[in-house]
Scaffold this active site. Structure first.
Site, short mmCIF file in Angstrom:
data_model
loop_
_atom_site.label_atom_id
_atom_site.label_comp_id
_atom_site.label_asym_id
_atom_site.label_seq_id
_atom_site.Cartn_x
_atom_site.Cartn_y
_atom_site.Cartn_z
N LEU A 74 40.57 38.31 49.18
CA LEU A 74 40.89 38.69 47.80
C LEU A 74 41.76 37.60 47.17
O LEU A 74 42.35 36.78 47.88
CB LEU A 74 41.62 40.03 47.80
CG LEU A 74 40.73 41.18 48.29
CD1 LEU A 74 41.57 42.37 48.73
CD2 LEU A 74 39.74 41.57 47.20
N CYS A 78 41.88 31.31 42.42
CA CYS A 78 43.25 30.77 42.30
C CYS A 78 43.78 30.22 43.63
O CYS A 78 44.16 29.06 43.70
CB CYS A 78 44.16 31.84 41.70
SG CYS A 78 45.90 31.44 41.80
N CYS A 83 44.43 27.23 41.06
CA CYS A 83 45.88 27.06 40.80
C CYS A 83 46.64 26.53 42.01
O CYS A 83 47.51 25.67 41.86
CB CYS A 83 46.55 28.37 40.40
SG CYS A 83 45.56 29.54 39.50
N HIS A 133 45.34 33.93 51.67
CA HIS A 133 44.21 34.88 51.64
C HIS A 133 44.49 36.05 52.59
O HIS A 133 44.25 37.21 52.25
CB HIS A 133 42.92 34.21 52.12
CG HIS A 133 42.50 33.02 51.34
ND1 HIS A 133 43.02 32.69 50.13
CD2 HIS A 133 41.57 32.06 51.60
CE1 HIS A 133 42.44 31.59 49.67
NE2 HIS A 133 41.54 31.20 50.55
N PHE A 502 74.48 26.00 33.79
CA PHE A 502 74.49 24.55 33.59
C PHE A 502 74.62 23.83 34.95
O PHE A 502 75.38 24.31 35.78
CB PHE A 502 75.67 24.20 32.70
CG PHE A 502 75.64 22.80 32.20
CD1 PHE A 502 74.76 22.43 31.20
CD2 PHE A 502 76.49 21.85 32.74
CE1 PHE A 502 74.73 21.13 30.73
CE2 PHE A 502 76.45 20.54 32.27
CZ PHE A 502 75.58 20.19 31.27
P1 FAD Z 1 38.22 34.44 39.96
O1 FAD Z 1 39.54 34.24 40.58
O2 FAD Z 1 37.32 33.28 39.88
O3 FAD Z 1 37.56 35.66 40.67
C1 FAD Z 1 36.21 35.97 40.52
C2 FAD Z 1 35.77 36.59 41.82
O4 FAD Z 1 34.49 37.16 41.63
C3 FAD Z 1 35.63 35.57 42.96
O5 FAD Z 1 36.43 35.95 44.03
C4 FAD Z 1 34.13 35.61 43.28
O6 FAD Z 1 33.87 35.47 44.68
C5 FAD Z 1 33.75 36.99 42.81
N1 FAD Z 1 32.34 37.16 42.46
C6 FAD Z 1 31.61 36.53 41.51
N2 FAD Z 1 30.36 37.01 41.47
C7 FAD Z 1 30.31 37.98 42.41
C8 FAD Z 1 29.29 38.87 42.85
N3 FAD Z 1 28.06 38.89 42.34
N4 FAD Z 1 29.57 39.72 43.86
C9 FAD Z 1 30.81 39.76 44.43
N5 FAD Z 1 31.80 38.95 44.04
C10 FAD Z 1 31.55 38.08 43.04
N6 FAD Z 1 45.84 29.47 35.74
C11 FAD Z 1 47.18 29.60 35.68
O7 FAD Z 1 47.68 30.56 35.08
N7 FAD Z 1 48.00 28.69 36.28
C12 FAD Z 1 47.51 27.59 36.91
O8 FAD Z 1 48.26 26.77 37.41
C13 FAD Z 1 46.11 27.42 36.97
N8 FAD Z 1 45.59 26.35 37.59
C14 FAD Z 1 44.24 26.19 37.62
C15 FAD Z 1 43.74 25.04 38.22
C16 FAD Z 1 42.38 24.82 38.23
C17 FAD Z 1 41.83 23.60 38.87
C18 FAD Z 1 41.52 25.79 37.63
C19 FAD Z 1 40.03 25.59 37.64
C20 FAD Z 1 42.01 26.93 37.05
C21 FAD Z 1 43.39 27.14 37.04
N9 FAD Z 1 43.94 28.28 36.46
C22 FAD Z 1 45.30 28.40 36.38
C23 FAD Z 1 43.08 29.36 35.93
C24 FAD Z 1 42.98 30.53 36.95
O9 FAD Z 1 42.64 30.03 38.21
C25 FAD Z 1 41.91 31.51 36.49
O10 FAD Z 1 42.16 31.88 35.14
C26 FAD Z 1 41.92 32.78 37.36
O11 FAD Z 1 41.81 32.47 38.71
C27 FAD Z 1 40.76 33.68 36.93
O12 FAD Z 1 40.76 34.85 37.70
P2 FAD Z 1 39.47 35.80 37.69
O13 FAD Z 1 39.82 36.97 38.54
O14 FAD Z 1 39.00 36.02 36.33
O15 FAD Z 1 38.34 34.95 38.40
C1 COM Z 2 47.13 34.74 43.39
C2 COM Z 2 45.91 35.58 43.48
S1 COM Z 2 46.88 33.12 43.98
S2 COM Z 2 46.27 37.15 42.92
O1 COM Z 2 46.42 37.10 41.47
O2 COM Z 2 47.55 37.63 43.52
O3 COM Z 2 45.20 38.05 43.30
#
Ligand code: FAD
Ligand code: COM
Length: 524
Positions: A74, A78, A83, A133, A502
């Site tokens: 899970l 990120c 991130c 993880h 400070f």
């Molecule tokens: P995700 O975390 O992508 O989760 C989607 C999940 O859906 C995945 O686990 C995937 O396996 C699952 N999934 C997809 N399709 C299916 C399916 N059909 N069946 C089952 N599972 C499926 N944001 C910040 O606030 N701070 C940061 O420093 C930052 N750094 C970043 C650096 C990079 C390089 C990038 C690319 C992004 C960064 N972000 C940061 C943005 C942040 O990572 C995302 O906004 C956030 O992780 C999105 O979360 P989410 O749950 O929407 O998507």
């Molecule tokens: C953090 C992932 S890296 S989650 O937002 O705690 O699920």
């Protein structure tokens, strides 16, 4: 593998996750309560930040959620590819940068470029990432008591039914939390070995690059480009838009932008703004260069053995749109209202799949918003205003209006800035702001000690915006965001009356206090 009645410790989780990732045919991981009502309150398709926080909140409110995720853990992208590696690499860049600037001075040894390896940093990340993880799998099962199916791709059957791990699950509501994936620009030659995006970079890179061309001008382009350069890998960023003027970034102050981008150039990064990549060339299957059309129209050949694509991400909407016929905008995002409802009743979308910034605060809070709505609360989430940040070798943080935006909207804009812009002073070499994280720079390389600006409405005395380049101000900006966006806002008088710790990274409390006594405010 049914783990419902097994309490795995972190080491066991780690091993299971690693083994599952290594074997494409590994089994799904099931944490399902077989004795409970077979109809869930909500199935979260995707257990990233949006799905995990949404499911946890729904459970906390007394509902019954199920998460299905294709990965064996899970937390989503990120901690796996986005991130967390970004922060690891940006912190490495900060350290490397300091070691280079102070090489051989004081207690710093002469800088040894051979020890600054991109590949090694990626290996450090790969070797350590499953610990987070493991913790998230453990926490979600044992502490948050959320059921899940991992290592299993979900197939949406209809708005109440999902198939995964060879089983059918039903729910009263469906929450689409499937995130986004990197986009590939339409440039010939991208299939060559040596072309990566943020995801394939951490998964696949298997050699030490000797130079780098970053394609794109996003935050990711600036962050990864700064890291590559800091390791000693000469880096060129090819961007259509000026850096920090891409359409996804709002409220970027021009003085802050100039300080940041000049700083990148000072560190040796070549920036080609207004430029367009035409083709990626290769030799024996490996990247050998990039043809770029400059803003002038002239084409140049950049030699390189490493291309990093940072051209943004596209939401994972196709499957849900095909099956459920949900409305998707022209920009490819699922259309939702402020409660995260899609155009199909009982179906919600959250996180990177919907409009707005692709950031963690939005992912997590949109998941929570969907959960609260499903549980019958009236909950709306407006993410039109938010604090923002990026890394170069600095942490760059901003919230509220830029100076230019404020001047468009207010007649009496007051600026409190460090270092100040005063014609007769050599403010470039002023060792201010002098703060945690920049003390060594302040005393030895004053021009590198950062920048900060507060934008105030002189009439109401309210803070309109804050802008910071340095280290460690992110925390303060989270709270500043809350304070300045309250209906009553935050006045310079209130800010100046707070208790500073400070030396603090951002000096707005003490600087405001120096001006707050005046009836008619003035710049500082
Ligand atoms: P995700 O975390 O992508 O989760 C989607 C999940 O859906 C995945 O686990 C995937 O396996 C699952 N999934 C997809 N399709 C299916 C399916 N059909 N069946 C089952 N599972 C499926 N944001 C910040 O606030 N701070 C940061 O420093 C930052 N750094 C970043 C650096 C990079 C390089 C990038 C690319 C992004 C960064 N972000 C940061 C943005 C942040 O990572 C995302 O906004 C956030 O992780 C999105 O979360 P989410 O749950 O929407 O998507
Ligand atoms: C953090 C992932 S890296 S989650 O937002 O705690 O699920």
């Amino acid at each position: 593998m049914d783990i419902r009645n097994t309490k795995l410790n972190l080491a066991a989780w780690n091993e299971l996750i690693e083994a599952s990732l290594a074997d494409e045919k590994s089994e799904p991981i099931l944490n399902i309560d077989g004795d409970a009502d077979p109809v869930y309150d909500a199935i979260f398709v995707g257990g990233g930040a949006a799905g995990r926080f949404g499911a946890a909140y729904l459970k906390a409110m007394g509902g019954r959620p199920l998460i299905v995720d294709a990965w064996p853990f899970l937390g989503g992208s990120c901690p796996h590819q986005a991130c967390v590696p970004h922060h690891l690499f940006s912190e490495a860049a900060e350290e490397l940068d300091r070691m280079r600037w102070f090489s051989g001075e004081m207690f710093f040894p002469p800088f040894d470029p051979a020890r600054a390896s991109i590949l090694e940093m990626v290996k450090v990340f790969r070797a350590g990432r499953s610990s987070a993880h493991a913790f998230m799998n453990w926490q979600t099962k044992e502490q948050l008591e959320v059921e899940y199916v991992l290592n299993a791709r979900a197939t949406i059957v209809d708005r109440t039914t999902v198939e995964a791990a060879g089983r059918r699950f039903t729910a009263r509501n469906l929450v689409l939390a499937m995130g986004a994936r990197p986009t590939k620009p339409d440039i010939p030659g991208l299939d060559a070995h040596g072309v990566y995006d943020f995801a394939t970079f951490v998964e696949d890179i298997d050699y030490e690059p000797t130079s780098c061309v970053v394609i794109g001008g996003s935050k990711v382009a600036m962050e990864y480009g700064s890291f590559f350069q800091a390791t000693g890998c000469p880096t060129t960023i090819v961007s259509r838009s000026p850096l920090m003027r891409t359409k996804n970034l709002h409220h970027v102050d021009e003085d802050l932008r100039r300080y940041v981008v000049d700083g990148m150039r000072k560190r040796g990064i070549t920036t080609l703004e207004g430029a367009q990549p035409v083709a990626v060339r290769s030799n024996d299957g490996h990247v050998s260069g990039v043809t770029v059309r400059l803003a002038s129209g002239r084409e140049v050949e950049l030699e390189t053995d490493f291309v990093f694509l940072a051209t943004g991400e596209r939401p994972t909407v196709d499957h849900a749109r095909d099956v459920l016929a949900i409305e998707v905008s022209d920009t490819g995002r699922v259309v939702v209202d402020r409660s995260m409802r899609t155009s199909v009743p009982g179906v919600y979308a959250v996180g990177d799949m919907i409009d707005g910034p692709m950031e963690m605060f939005k992912a997590r809070k949109s998941g929570v918003t969907a959960a609260r709505t499903i549980m019958g609360e009236h909950c709306e989430f407006d993410y039109s205003e938010f604090p923002d940040f990026l890394h170069t070798t600095y942490e760059v943080t901003w919230v509220g209006l830029s100076e230019a935006e404020a001047r468009e909207r207010y007649d009496d804009v007051i600026i409190i800035q460090m270092p100040p812009t005063v014609a007769e002073l050599d403010t470039v070499n002023l060792p201010l702001p002098c703060a945690e994280g920049t003390m060594l720079y302040a005393f030895r390389k004053p021009e590198l000690s950062g920048f900060q600006k507060l934008v105030v409405d002189g009439a109401s005395r309210k803070v309109l915006g804050a802008h910071h380049v340095g280290y460690g101000a992110k925390d303060a900006f989270q709270y500043l965001d809350y304070l300045i966006h309250r209906p009553e806002g935050l006045t310079i008088d209130e800010l100046g009356w707070m208790n500073e710790l400070f030396l603090n990274p951002e000096h707005f409390i003490q600087l405001s206090r120096l001006r707050a006594g005046r009836k008619r405010l003035e710049n500082l």
